[in-house]
Every structure is written in structure tokens, then in C-alpha cells.
Design a protein around this motif. Structure first.
Motif, PDB file in Angstrom:
ATOM      1  N   LYS A  68       0.922  -1.279  -0.124  1.00  0.00           N
ATOM      2  CA  LYS A  68      -0.090  -0.277   0.025  1.00  0.00           C
ATOM      3  C   LYS A  68       0.805   1.273   0.025  1.00  0.00           C
ATOM      4  CE  LYS A  68      -3.968  -2.015   2.367  1.00  0.00           C
ATOM      5  NZ  LYS A  68      -4.853  -2.038   3.725  1.00  0.00           N
ATOM      6  N   TRP A  69       2.005   1.110   0.678  1.00  0.00           N
ATOM      7  CA  TRP A  69       2.676   2.341   0.750  1.00  0.00           C
ATOM      8  C   TRP A  69       3.501   2.769  -0.405  1.00  0.00           C
ATOM      9  CZ3 TRP A  69       7.826   3.861  -0.089  1.00  0.00           C
ATOM     10  CH2 TRP A  69       8.257   5.076   0.440  1.00  0.00           C
ATOM     11  N   SER A  72       0.795   4.359  -2.859  1.00  0.00           N
ATOM     12  CA  SER A  72       0.798   5.735  -2.337  1.00  0.00           C
ATOM     13  C   SER A  72       2.100   6.608  -2.790  1.00  0.00           C
ATOM     14  CB  SER A  72       0.448   5.812  -0.980  1.00  0.00           C
ATOM     15  OG  SER A  72      -0.694   5.071  -0.513  1.00  0.00           O
ATOM     16  N   THR A  75       2.312   7.001  -6.558  1.00  0.00           N
ATOM     17  CA  THR A  75       1.219   8.075  -6.946  1.00  0.00           C
ATOM     18  C   THR A  75       1.608   9.584  -6.511  1.00  0.00           C
ATOM     19  OG1 THR A  75      -0.582   6.583  -6.565  1.00  0.00           O
ATOM     20  CG2 THR A  75      -1.282   8.760  -6.868  1.00  0.00           C
ATOM     21  N   THR A  76       2.162   9.488  -5.358  1.00  0.00           N
ATOM     22  CA  THR A  76       2.564  11.092  -4.815  1.00  0.00           C
ATOM     23  C   THR A  76       3.726  11.520  -5.710  1.00  0.00           C
ATOM     24  OG1 THR A  76       1.733  10.451  -2.602  1.00  0.00           O
ATOM     25  CG2 THR A  76       3.339  12.380  -2.838  1.00  0.00           C
ATOM     26  N   LEU A 122       4.573  10.332   4.203  1.00  0.00           N
ATOM     27  CA  LEU A 122       4.913   9.243   3.636  1.00  0.00           C
ATOM     28  C   LEU A 122       6.235   8.658   3.966  1.00  0.00           C
ATOM     29  CD1 LEU A 122       3.360   9.577  -0.030  1.00  0.00           C
ATOM     30  CD2 LEU A 122       2.924   7.815   1.600  1.00  0.00           C
TER      31      LEU A 122
END
Length: 265
Positions: A68-69, A72, A75-76, A122
């Protein structure tokens, strides 16, 4: 308009108007921070990808939190890259920023500040101690219930073995007989049924042979339970393995035993 409504509206407007100059003043620093944080996130991503790839090559499963990290973070990085591109385009529009569109700058600065905060979060979340875990391979005894001919004599032995497994006072069960009469097949069926009936949590099937290799047997037990044991002496490995086995309810099947076997060893 009542006076208190006017005062509240004026206060809100004052806060909004105050926020615009603040974002404009921080425009350059927001984007400087964004570029630095984005580069740091990229490096963290690259390192983590290398770690994950190495774990996958070893046949390990990746932790869901890590997966999941990574999604994310990727995407970031893309979103931050687009925002940095938009800022570069904004510079070119008006003589390299000499006659800027203040409203556009305000919006860009506000987005940059938000992205910096998101990336900082993050980076903090991405400090993983472990990224993967070992999985236990399905033992062959749990795959071989088909093709077994349940003769009446074997049915009674099967039932006796299952009764013994459900008895908390019984620690060791042995299936003895001449070679070639089906002891191994019967043992596999016994523990297939035991697993199905939830009489045990784990099943490990280990070949002993006429000349037992203690280190290999230790390794086979550990592999089937998804455990890691050190490369020390046989006695050190036995102590570690014993400690790991005692943490939960396990069932161990030793097949093809020709002589007395020291289970502590």
C-alpha cells in the motif's frame, strides 16, 4: 444585516485574505521544499523496490502495508512531478516570473504546501523494519488423499490413530511394519484427516532414512514451518528449533525410521 453576522463574515473574510499573501510569500520556499522532498521520496522508493525485489526472489510474501505504501508513494511522486511541471510552465508564461498571475501562484503555492506535508507523512510511514515474510509450502501429505484404498484393516488403524491424536495424554504415535506395506501412505492420510478435522494446527513431513542427516532434518522442519534457523552447530540449531516449535501446537511426522531416533537432537 445583524451586526454579529456582519462581524463573523468580516472575520472569515479577513482570515481568507490573510492566507493569500502568506501563500504568495511562501511560493518559492514551498516549491523548493517540494523538489527536495520529492527527490528524497524517489530515493526511498528505489531503495524499497530493491529490498522488495530481493525478497520476492527468495520466494517471500510482501507485507500488505508495504504494498500500500509503494502505491501511495508512486502516486504522490507522479502528482508532485506534475505540480513542479505546472510551476515551470507558469514561470515561462510571464517573462520568467516578472509579471506573474497572482491567483495562479496562490493556487500552485497552496498545492505545493499540501504535497510537501503529504510527502513528509509518507517518508515517516516508510521506515519499515521488515518488508516481507516467509510462507509455508503445502506439505505433500495434504495433497494425497485421493487414490487411497481404505481397506477394512486400514480403516481401523486410521481410526485408532485419529483417536490417539485427539487424546491430550498421547504424545507419540508410531506406525510400524515391514517395508512396502503402505505405512507412509497411511501416515499421510492420518494427518490429512487430522488437519481436515482440525485436530492439529501444523503438519510437517520429514524423511529420516537409514542414515539420518540431523542438519538436513532440522532444515526440512524449519522450511515447512516457514521458520529461519541459524547456521550454527547441530545443538544450537536444535535449541532454536525447539524454542520455535514450543510457541504453538505443531504436529511432526518422521517417515522411514530404521533405528532409534533422538528427538531432542
Amino acid at each position: 444585516m445583524p451586526h454579529f453576522i456582519f462581524s463573523a463574515t468580516a472575520k472569515v473574510l479577513g482570515q481568507l485574505v490573510g492566507a493569500i499573501p502568506r501563500q504568495l510569500r511562501n511560493y518559492k520556499s514551498n516549491f523548493d521544499d517540494l523538489k527536495k522532498k520529492t527527490e528524497k521520496l524517489k530515493l526511498t522508493l528505489e531503495d524499497l523496490h530493491l529490498w522488495v525485489d530481493a525478497a520476492k526472489e527468495n520466494g517471500e510474501e510482501i507485507e500488505q502495508s508495504v504494498e500500500k505504501w509503494l502505491i501511495s508513494a508512486n502516486t504522490t511522486v507522479v502528482e508532485a512531478g506534475k505540480l513542479i511541471e505546472d510551476e515551470e510552465k507558469e514561470k515561462k508564461k510571464c517573462l520568467k516570473g516578472l509579471c506573474p498571475n497572482l491567483m495562479n501562484r496562490y493556487q500552485l503555492s497552496k498545492k505545493a504546501a499540501w504535497e510537501v506535508k503529504a510527502i513528509a507523512g509518507l517518508l515517516e510511514e516508510g521506515k519499515f523494519d521488515e518488508v516481507s515474510f516467509c510462507t509455508k509450502p503445502e506439505g505433500i501429505l495434504l495433497m494425497c488423499s485421493e487414490g487411497y484404498e481404505a481397506f477394512e484393516s486400514r480403516k481401523s488403524i486410521l481410526n485408532d490413530a485419529l483417536d490417539a491424536l485427539s487424546n491430550p495424554n498421547v504424545n507419540v504415535i508410531g506406525l510400524c511394519g515391514l517395508g512396502g506395506i503402505g505405512k507412509t501412505t497411511l501416515a499421510k492420510i492420518v494427518f490429512y484427516q487430522a488437519k481436515k478435522l482440525k485436530l492439529c494446527d501444523e503438519v510437517v513431513f520429514v524423511e529420516v532414512s537409514q542414515t539420518p542427516d540431523v542438519k538436513r532434518i532440522q532444515g526440512d522442519i524449519a522450511d515447512q514451518l516457514g521458520l529461519y534457523i541459524c547456521e550454527g552447530s547441530e545443538s544450537e540449531r536444535a535449541m532454536v528449533l525447539c524454542g520455535l516449535l514450543k510457541k504453538g501446537k505443531k504436529i511432526l511426522v518422521l517417515d522411514n525410521i530404521w533405528t532409534s531416533l533422538d528427538l531432542d537432537k
